[in-house]
Scaffold this motif. Structure first.
Motif, PDB file in Angstrom:
ATOM      1  N   ILE A   1       0.819  -1.217   0.000  1.00  0.00           N
ATOM      2  CA  ILE A   1       0.000   0.000   0.000  1.00  0.00           C
ATOM      3  C   ILE A   1       0.854   1.269   0.000  1.00  0.00           C
ATOM      4  O   ILE A   1       0.318   2.375  -0.170  1.00  0.00           O
ATOM      5  N   LYS A   2       2.161   1.133   0.158  1.00  0.00           N
ATOM      6  CA  LYS A   2       3.047   2.289   0.060  1.00  0.00           C
ATOM      7  C   LYS A   2       3.611   2.483  -1.339  1.00  0.00           C
ATOM      8  O   LYS A   2       4.371   3.425  -1.571  1.00  0.00           O
ATOM      9  N   GLN A   3       3.254   1.590  -2.266  1.00  0.00           N
ATOM     10  CA  GLN A   3       3.783   1.675  -3.626  1.00  0.00           C
ATOM     11  C   GLN A   3       3.116   2.798  -4.405  1.00  0.00           C
ATOM     12  O   GLN A   3       2.005   3.245  -4.091  1.00  0.00           O
ATOM     13  N   ASP A   4       3.796   3.216  -5.473  1.00  0.00           N
ATOM     14  CA  ASP A   4       3.301   4.340  -6.282  1.00  0.00           C
ATOM     15  C   ASP A   4       1.993   4.034  -6.980  1.00  0.00           C
ATOM     16  O   ASP A   4       1.123   4.906  -7.100  1.00  0.00           O
ATOM     17  N   TYR A   5       1.828   2.788  -7.462  1.00  0.00           N
ATOM     18  CA  TYR A   5       0.611   2.484  -8.217  1.00  0.00           C
ATOM     19  C   TYR A   5      -0.631   2.497  -7.326  1.00  0.00           C
ATOM     20  O   TYR A   5      -1.745   2.710  -7.802  1.00  0.00           O
ATOM     21  N   ILE A   6      -0.446   2.274  -6.002  1.00  0.00           N
ATOM     22  CA  ILE A   6      -1.581   2.385  -5.085  1.00  0.00           C
ATOM     23  C   ILE A   6      -1.981   3.855  -4.936  1.00  0.00           C
ATOM     24  O   ILE A   6      -3.186   4.188  -4.944  1.00  0.00           O
ATOM     25  N   ARG A   7      -1.005   4.726  -4.816  1.00  0.00           N
ATOM     26  CA  ARG A   7      -1.314   6.156  -4.747  1.00  0.00           C
ATOM     27  C   ARG A   7      -1.956   6.636  -6.045  1.00  0.00           C
ATOM     28  O   ARG A   7      -2.857   7.489  -6.027  1.00  0.00           O
ATOM     29  N   THR A   8      -1.505   6.078  -7.165  1.00  0.00           N
ATOM     30  CA  THR A   8      -2.092   6.449  -8.455  1.00  0.00           C
ATOM     31  C   THR A   8      -3.545   5.998  -8.532  1.00  0.00           C
ATOM     32  O   THR A   8      -4.417   6.742  -9.012  1.00  0.00           O
ATOM     33  N   ALA A   9      -3.828   4.804  -8.056  1.00  0.00           N
ATOM     34  CA  ALA A   9      -5.200   4.291  -8.080  1.00  0.00           C
ATOM     35  C   ALA A   9      -6.114   5.156  -7.220  1.00  0.00           C
ATOM     36  O   ALA A   9      -7.252   5.439  -7.593  1.00  0.00           O
ATOM     37  N   ARG A  10      -5.610   5.591  -6.066  1.00  0.00           N
ATOM     38  CA  ARG A  10      -6.409   6.468  -5.207  1.00  0.00           C
ATOM     39  C   ARG A  10      -6.604   7.834  -5.866  1.00  0.00           C
ATOM     40  O   ARG A  10      -7.671   8.449  -5.758  1.00  0.00           O
TER      41      ARG A  10
ATOM     42  N   LYS B   1      -6.892   8.447  -8.934  1.00  0.00           N
ATOM     43  CA  LYS B   1      -7.866   8.331 -10.017  1.00  0.00           C
ATOM     44  C   LYS B   1      -9.299   8.288  -9.492  1.00  0.00           C
ATOM     45  O   LYS B   1     -10.245   8.273 -10.283  1.00  0.00           O
ATOM     46  N   GLY B   2      -9.456   8.235  -8.182  1.00  0.00           N
ATOM     47  CA  GLY B   2     -10.786   8.268  -7.603  1.00  0.00           C
ATOM     48  C   GLY B   2     -11.411   6.917  -7.353  1.00  0.00           C
ATOM     49  O   GLY B   2     -12.625   6.827  -7.108  1.00  0.00           O
ATOM     50  N   LEU B   3     -10.614   5.848  -7.406  1.00  0.00           N
ATOM     51  CA  LEU B   3     -11.157   4.518  -7.132  1.00  0.00           C
ATOM     52  C   LEU B   3     -11.571   4.413  -5.667  1.00  0.00           C
ATOM     53  O   LEU B   3     -10.962   5.026  -4.785  1.00  0.00           O
ATOM     54  N   ARG B   4     -12.605   3.624  -5.433  1.00  0.00           N
ATOM     55  CA  ARG B   4     -13.049   3.413  -4.065  1.00  0.00           C
ATOM     56  C   ARG B   4     -11.976   2.677  -3.271  1.00  0.00           C
ATOM     57  O   ARG B   4     -11.224   1.867  -3.820  1.00  0.00           O
ATOM     58  N   GLU B   5     -11.918   2.970  -1.966  1.00  0.00           N
ATOM     59  CA  GLU B   5     -10.869   2.392  -1.132  1.00  0.00           C
ATOM     60  C   GLU B   5     -10.931   0.867  -1.109  1.00  0.00           C
ATOM     61  O   GLU B   5      -9.896   0.195  -1.088  1.00  0.00           O
ATOM     62  N   ARG B   6     -12.152   0.317  -1.149  1.00  0.00           N
ATOM     63  CA  ARG B   6     -12.287  -1.137  -1.159  1.00  0.00           C
ATOM     64  C   ARG B   6     -11.687  -1.723  -2.426  1.00  0.00           C
ATOM     65  O   ARG B   6     -11.012  -2.761  -2.388  1.00  0.00           O
ATOM     66  N   ALA B   7     -11.901  -1.062  -3.571  1.00  0.00           N
ATOM     67  CA  ALA B   7     -11.333  -1.537  -4.829  1.00  0.00           C
ATOM     68  C   ALA B   7      -9.813  -1.437  -4.816  1.00  0.00           C
ATOM     69  O   ALA B   7      -9.106  -2.320  -5.321  1.00  0.00           O
ATOM     70  N   VAL B   8      -9.301  -0.366  -4.232  1.00  0.00           N
ATOM     71  CA  VAL B   8      -7.854  -0.196  -4.148  1.00  0.00           C
ATOM     72  C   VAL B   8      -7.231  -1.302  -3.302  1.00  0.00           C
ATOM     73  O   VAL B   8      -6.199  -1.887  -3.662  1.00  0.00           O
ATOM     74  N   LEU B   9      -7.873  -1.605  -2.178  1.00  0.00           N
ATOM     75  CA  LEU B   9      -7.311  -2.586  -1.251  1.00  0.00           C
ATOM     76  C   LEU B   9      -7.390  -4.006  -1.794  1.00  0.00           C
ATOM     77  O   LEU B   9      -6.399  -4.742  -1.810  1.00  0.00           O
TER      78      LEU B   9
END
Length: 317
Positions: free
Chosen positions: A212-221, A223-231
């Protein structure tokens, strides 16, 4: 893929040959055996039985005979049970498998869910309680918690049976039989989950914290993705990759049985049979069962490698 599988198959054969030598000579060179330790037999009868079972032959000849039978699917003959080892496997191993597969499912389910939530809520009250519970579960011996649960749930509250696989004298069939087995396996499964979920939860929590500290996780957030989808769609998928390695080690555990818990709950599994075979030095059964676990281990390792490549195409075999 075909070249890799062929190479791995050759490696597996060599590894199993080395394991078979270690297993055979470890037991064969151990002082005493089933015949010599039987105090009810005369010296003449012991010598006769040693000749019948081939125990008086040279070690190398005995090993070659044993390994040739292994390649033919014959894992030996139990001297104590007077049955082929494979027949005993068929009688006991599925009971252990039933217990282990149910416990493994719930262990992984709770470990994934709790590990993800604990990582997401790092340093929160929930995370703190989870870590305390994890270390408490890992520090309690299985025999203590087993006897404690029997005392509480079976003796005091009379909610669950204290042991066995079915009720004594029961002739239940169909759904009644299934219900009876479920009642008897509830306590052992709960204890196996409690003992196994701690280390696995820590494993998933640690992996999730890294992901969850990776760059692509921050990118997904971003973009407005829901937190459940990100996780669960992005983070968990990548956090599960290192855990695939553990799948290979689960396979022998599913069939190996739990020696302590099966003894405590009088569960008719392969673990209890294995323990009783040590008492009477039934080395053919011990060697056959240990070789069986070695085969499952190399097969499980191969499966985990293939699954890792299938899940993450970036990994080259």
């Amino acid at each position: 893929m075909s070249t890799y599988l062929l190479r791995r198959f050759i490696y597996m054969v060599l590894i199993l040959l080395g394991a078979s030598m270690l297993i055979f000579f470890l037991y064969a060179l151990t002082p005493g055996d089933f015949v010599s330790n039987n105090m009810n037999l005369s010296a003449e009868r012991k010598a006769e039985l040693r000749e019948i079972y081939g125990l008086s032959k040279p070690l190398l000849e005995r090993y070659m005979t044993w390994i040739s039978h292994i390649f033919q699917g014959d894992f030996g003959y139990s001297l104590a049970q007077q049955k082929p080892v494979l027949e005993l496997f068929n009688d006991y191993v599925w009971n252990s498998f039933l217990l282990a597969i149910v416990a493994t499912f719930f262990t992984w389910f709770f470990a994934v869910v709790v590990g993800v939530i604990s990582a997401y809520k790092q340093y929160s009250l929930f995370d703190t309680l989870v870590m305390i519970g994890i270390f408490a579960a890992m520090s309690i011996p299985s025999f203590f918690i087993g006897l404690f649960f029997i005392k509480i749930f079976a003796v005091d509250l009379h909610l669950l049976p204290p042991g066995g696989m079915t009720s004594t004298g029961s002739n239940a069939v169909g759904l009644a039989y299934v219900e009876d087995v479920i009642k008897h396996m509830t306590l052992p499964v709960i204890i196996m989950v409690l003992l196994g979920v701690g280390s696995l939860t820590r494993y998933f929590r640690s992996n999730m914290l890294d992901v969850i500290k990776q760059d692509y996780i921050r990118t997904a957030r971003a973009k407005g993705l829901r937190e459940r989808a990100v996780l669960y769609r992005h983070a968990l998928k990548n956090a599960m990759l290192p855990a695939i390695t553990l799948v290979g080690f689960e396979l022998p555990g599913l069939f190996g049985g739990s020696i302590i818990l099966e003894k405590i709950f009088n569960w008719p599994g392969i673990g209890q049979l294995y323990m009783s075979s040590f008492t009477v030095r039934d080395y053919p059964l011990l060697m056959g069962f240990t070789m069986f676990l070695a085969i499952l281990t190399v097969i499980g390792t191969l499966i985990s490698d293939i699954l890792y490549h299938t899940t993450d195409p970036r990994v080259r075999l």
